[in-house]
Scaffold this motif. Structure first.
Motif: not given
Length: 479
Positions: A224, A226-227, A470, A473-474
């Motif tokens: 993931d 995000r993590f 950041e 994640r995008q």
């Protein structure tokens, strides 16, 4: 000398030189510091328990902490400050003689000597130095060792008794219940911050039945974006046996950030499985370049050096600079860097594989000029005076005459060179130009538009870990 925290034995650092008050010397320009030692001295009266030595003012020599030598770098301020010429630096001219560990502080809510010892033992077990890597990154030249060890008992004791209280094989040692001294392993020598972060994630008990469940959760989080960074670092802290197979699964992800985070952690675990992924991450997404190239340098294998050199041909200037910085840190004399140490004054590198021309000069850390591209030349109309030096067109086409004027009767013989920028710089150095003279010359060439490409101050991508996460994640899958 400012001996930096976390320095390993043999690590280089900047040395500062200042003329003492009352010195008759007025300038350090052109100076050279011969091997000098940073060591502690103490009065006999302060360290002896014998009452007869209470008034003994004799000084005893102690450990040698560092040694420094090299050509002095003076200026860059145009001699505008009254004391500017009385101060100098030797970029990377200091070499640590000992390991100076970081100090980890235990939490105040739950600490004891037994817990501190347990943490230190676990760090020692998980972050052992690779003997082969240790040999590859040995600390001192034969000349330095000879200077430091000739008939000096205190220096010989340095090899057996470290002032940090740690022996040569320990990576961590408990210092009471409050602190742990921690050395940085070779695998993290260019990224101390990552080691300090990862070491705090290390599970204390390797027999904990919950570790299997913990590693499975990290494996799920790794996929993931995000993590993924947090999961990769936690897996890194679990060690090779558990984590390398899991991290390899991340290399097959469709998401670029997952591939990058997995490859980076693999590199710090000593695995070459992610080398290609790190290289492609830097090529495709320049925001990854800083961290990808540092990871490759820390791994330090031959394939890593080849991949860093491959990045010199990148279309992105930041990627080229990051790769050059990483490889020069790893091995400044690597032939892939195309460098020569000109007149013991500065490094001159020419990397012709770069697709676009650009010249960089450093004003910190390392005296170097880096030429990316081909056929970097001075314009025919170039006429310049820099300090005692003049550069003017020669009678012959595409050649320049370089002169130096001094107060001595016999002037140095002028140099005739081609219009190539590197040839002109070598001619200036042959006549005695210091590195600040070289930088002044390059600045003026750029300001007056006398070269066929930009000439700028050296920069490397400055990306914080927060910014990296950041941006990662995008990103979209499939990129």
């Amino acid at each position: 000398m400012l001996h930096p925290a976390g320095a390993r034995r043999g690590d280089r650092f900047d040395a500062q030189i200042t003329l003492p008050d009352g010195s008759r010397a007025t300038s350090l320009v052109g100076g050279y510091l011969h091997p000098s030692m940073l060591r502690v001295w103490e009065k006999v009266a302060r360290i002896s328990t014998n009452p007869e030595n209470q008034n003994n003012r004799r000084m005893l020599e102690g450990h040698v902490f560092a040694v420094a030598q090299g050509r002095l770098i003076v200026g860059f301020g145009g001699n505008s400050e009254p004391n500017e010429l009385r101060r100098a630096q030797i970029w990377q001219g200091g070499a640590s003689r000992i390991a100076r560990p970081y100090q980890l502080t235990m939490r105040t809510d739950d600490k004891s000597v037994s817990i501190t010892n347990s943490v230190a033992k676990r760090i020692n077990f998980m972050y052992q130095d690779d003997p082969r890597a240790k040999a590859l990154h040995a600390d001192f030249s034969p000349e330095e060792n000879q200077i430091l060890n000739i008939g000096n008992i205190a220096n010989q004791l340095n090899d057996r008794h470290d002032p940090s209280g740690m022996n040569g094989t320990e990576m961590a040692k408990a210092m009471g219940k409050d602190f742990i001294n921690v050395r940085v392993p070779i695998a993290y020598r260019f990224n101390h911050a990552r080691f300090l972060e990862v070491s705090t994630m290390t599970p204390l008990n390797h027999d904990d039945p919950g570790l299997t469940r913990y590693s499975r959760r990290c494996q799920k989080m790794l996929q993931d974006p995000r993590f993924t960074m947090a999961a990769a670092m936690r897996l890194e802290a679990l060690g090779r046996d558990i984590s390398v197979p899991i991290l390899k699964t991340g290399l097959d992800s469709d998401h670029p950030f997952v591939r990058f985070a997995s490859a980076e952690a693999l590199a710090y675990l000593g695995s070459t499985a992610g080398v290609e992924a790190l290289t492609q991450s830097a090529k495709t997404h320049p925001i990854f370049a800083k961290y990808a190239t540092i990871a490759l340098a820390n791994l330090g294998e031959s394939i890593c050096k080849d991949k860093l050199a491959e990045l010199f041909a990148s279309d992105d200037a930041d990627v080229r600079c990051a790769a050059f910085q990483a490889l020069s840190q790893l091995e400044e004399r690597d032939p892939r860097l195309g460098g020569q140490f000109v007149n013991r004054s500065f490094w001159l590198h020419h990397l012709s594989q770069a697709p676009t021309n650009k010249v960089y000069y450093s004003t910190g850390k390392r005296a170097q000029v880096v030429l990316f591209g081909r056929n970097i030349v001075l314009e025919r109309s170039t006429r310049m005076i820099v300090g005692d030096y003049t550069v003017v067109p020669h009678d012959k086409q595409d050649q320049f005459l370089v002169k130096r004027f001094t107060t001595q009767r016999e002037q140095p013989r002028p140099r005739v060179c081609s219009n190539r920028l590197d040839d002109v710089l070598i001619a200036l150095a042959d006549l005695g130009a210091t590195y600040p003279d070289i930088v002044t010359f390059l600045r003026q060439v750029n300001e007056r538009g006398h070269s066929n490409c930009p000439i700028v101050n050296w920069t490397t991508p400055d990306v914080t870990l927060v910014t990296l996460i950041e941006a990662g994640r995008q990103m979209k899958s499939g990129q």
